[in-house]
Write an enzyme that holds these catalytic residues in place. Structure first.
Site, short mmCIF file in Angstrom:
data_model
loop_
_atom_site.label_atom_id
_atom_site.label_comp_id
_atom_site.label_asym_id
_atom_site.label_seq_id
_atom_site.Cartn_x
_atom_site.Cartn_y
_atom_site.Cartn_z
N GLN A 200 0.83 -1.21 0.00
CA GLN A 200 0.00 0.00 0.00
C GLN A 200 0.86 1.26 0.00
O GLN A 200 0.45 2.30 -0.49
CB GLN A 200 -0.92 0.02 1.24
CG GLN A 200 -2.04 -0.99 1.22
CD GLN A 200 -1.65 -2.28 1.92
OE1 GLN A 200 -0.49 -2.64 1.96
NE2 GLN A 200 -2.62 -2.98 2.46
N ASP A 241 -6.56 1.51 12.30
CA ASP A 241 -7.78 0.76 11.99
C ASP A 241 -8.68 0.64 13.20
O ASP A 241 -9.89 0.48 13.07
CB ASP A 241 -7.42 -0.64 11.47
CG ASP A 241 -6.82 -0.51 10.08
OD1 ASP A 241 -5.61 -0.26 9.99
OD2 ASP A 241 -7.58 -0.58 9.10
#
Ligand code: MRU
Length: 350
Positions: A200, A241
């Site tokens: 990512q 997250d």
């Protein structure tokens, strides 16, 4: 889909009763937009990382339920709520670690229950999901502003994974802070880690920062220690997250290593996340770390880089303990240790 220069890339959007997303699996080689009219497609997109990043999957879940109300043939409120509950379960089961997904789904379910008629529920669900997408951008901008005062002119900031426009609706959390720092007139450089196994950092963070004209350098994950030991980095900012009220931060695998290395070198390590990423209910030990398939590790793209039949351990996230964290940047201010006291206060702030 249009690109909006003030918001940079728009990751997920509601257009003509469809959900439109950037297919992030195709980046950086192709900028492709996909359109869905079925909530099952949205669930599959979350599972396969076409859309990823905690806030982006929270809003995508909400848009999935907006599609579900349009797909439903229900004639009564109870039938529609039952169809919605079925869709909620399918969407919820896609990824376990980011709390934003459950948050987005719960918000829509709660609003749906307040509608008196089928038509009213449909309207409320779609309008709320659209508003959540707009609010995500505003929240990121407020977070960016709060975080920008922690960064100085000529800082070189390291970030890990992608907590940018591509992980949110637009603007980003960690990269939003970097954007706001630049918008406040300071000159900053960025070092992005590659973020194995599915990159990512190189595929998404390097792409979006370059797209927006930042001075960005890419390092392999294994060069974090080198970069810090050789004075190439002044500060670190990452996304999250899930953050529990003790200040334990769950983020992309490797974050813990970056934070440990930052502590070793006396480099401030910040986390930027909206309140929707804070989980006040669960304890750190209750959080499920998603384990992903071994083929993400045994190859890069289509190229095999490991022997056949090798056993693989592939956790997608890790936990960074609060003693490694210099501050948690949110849209309501910056929380500092002791987090058990400062985090609940964020929810009281206006
Ligand atoms: O597996 P991913 O790509 O969804 O993981 C994303 C991250 O770990 C991000 O750092 C996190 O979601 C914060 S995004 C603003």
């Amino acid at each position: 889909m249009e690109e909006n220069s003030s918001h940079s890339l728009r990751t997920v959007e509601w257009k003509n009763n469809r959900v439109v997303m950037i297919d992030q699996t195709k980046l950086p080689n192709e900028l492709v937009f996909v359109e869905y009219d079925d909530f099952n497609q949205v669930a599959e997109a979350i599972k396969t990382l076409i859309v990823r990043g905690a806030p982006a999957i929270g809003v995508s879940g909400a848009f999935g339920l907006a599609l579900a109300v349009l797909q439903s043939k229900a004639a009564t409120k109870d039938q529609l709520l039952s169809d919605l509950e079925n869709a909620r379960q399918i969407l919820y089961s896609t990824r376990p670690t980011a709390v934003n997904l459950g948050w987005g789904l719960e918000k829509i379910m709660n609003i749906a229950k307040t509608g008196e008629t089928v038509e009213k529920i449909k309207e409320l669900v779609i309008e709320t999901a659209k508003r959540m997408a707009e609010e995500d951008i505003e929240i990121n901008k407020a977070m960016g502003k709060n975080g920008s005062i922690l960064f100085d002119n000529d800082d070189t900031i390291m970030t890990h994974c992608n907590a940018g426009a591509l992980a949110t609706v637009a603007y980003g959390t960690a990269l939003g802070v970097i954007r706001a720092t630049r918008e406040s007139g300071k000159n900053v450089k960025v070092i992005a880690t590659e973020t194995r196994p599915i990159q990512q950092g190189s595929r998404l963070t390097a792409f979006e920062l370059k797209h927006d004209g930042f001075d960005v350098s890419l390092v392999p994950d294994t060069a974090v220690g080198y970069s810090m030991a050789n004075g190439l980095v002044n500060k670190v900012v990452v996304g999250a997250d899930r953050i529990v009220k003790t200040g334990h931060v769950f983020n992309k695998i490797g974050t813990y290593q970056v934070a440990t290395m930052a502590k070793q070198h006396g480099i401030p390590f910040y986390v930027a996340a909206p309140l929707s990423t804070i989980d006040l209910k669960n304890k750190a030990e209750d959080v499920i770390i998603e384990m992903r398939k071994g083929t993400e590790v045994t190859g890069i793209g289509d190229k095999k880089t490991a022997p056949d039949d090798i056993n693989v351990i592939n956790p997608a996230f890790d936990m960074t303990p609060p003693e490694l964290i210099s501050g948690i940047i949110t849209e309501k201010g910056v929380a500092r240790a002791p987090y058990e006291e400062s985090i609940p206060k964020l929810f009281e702030a206006n």
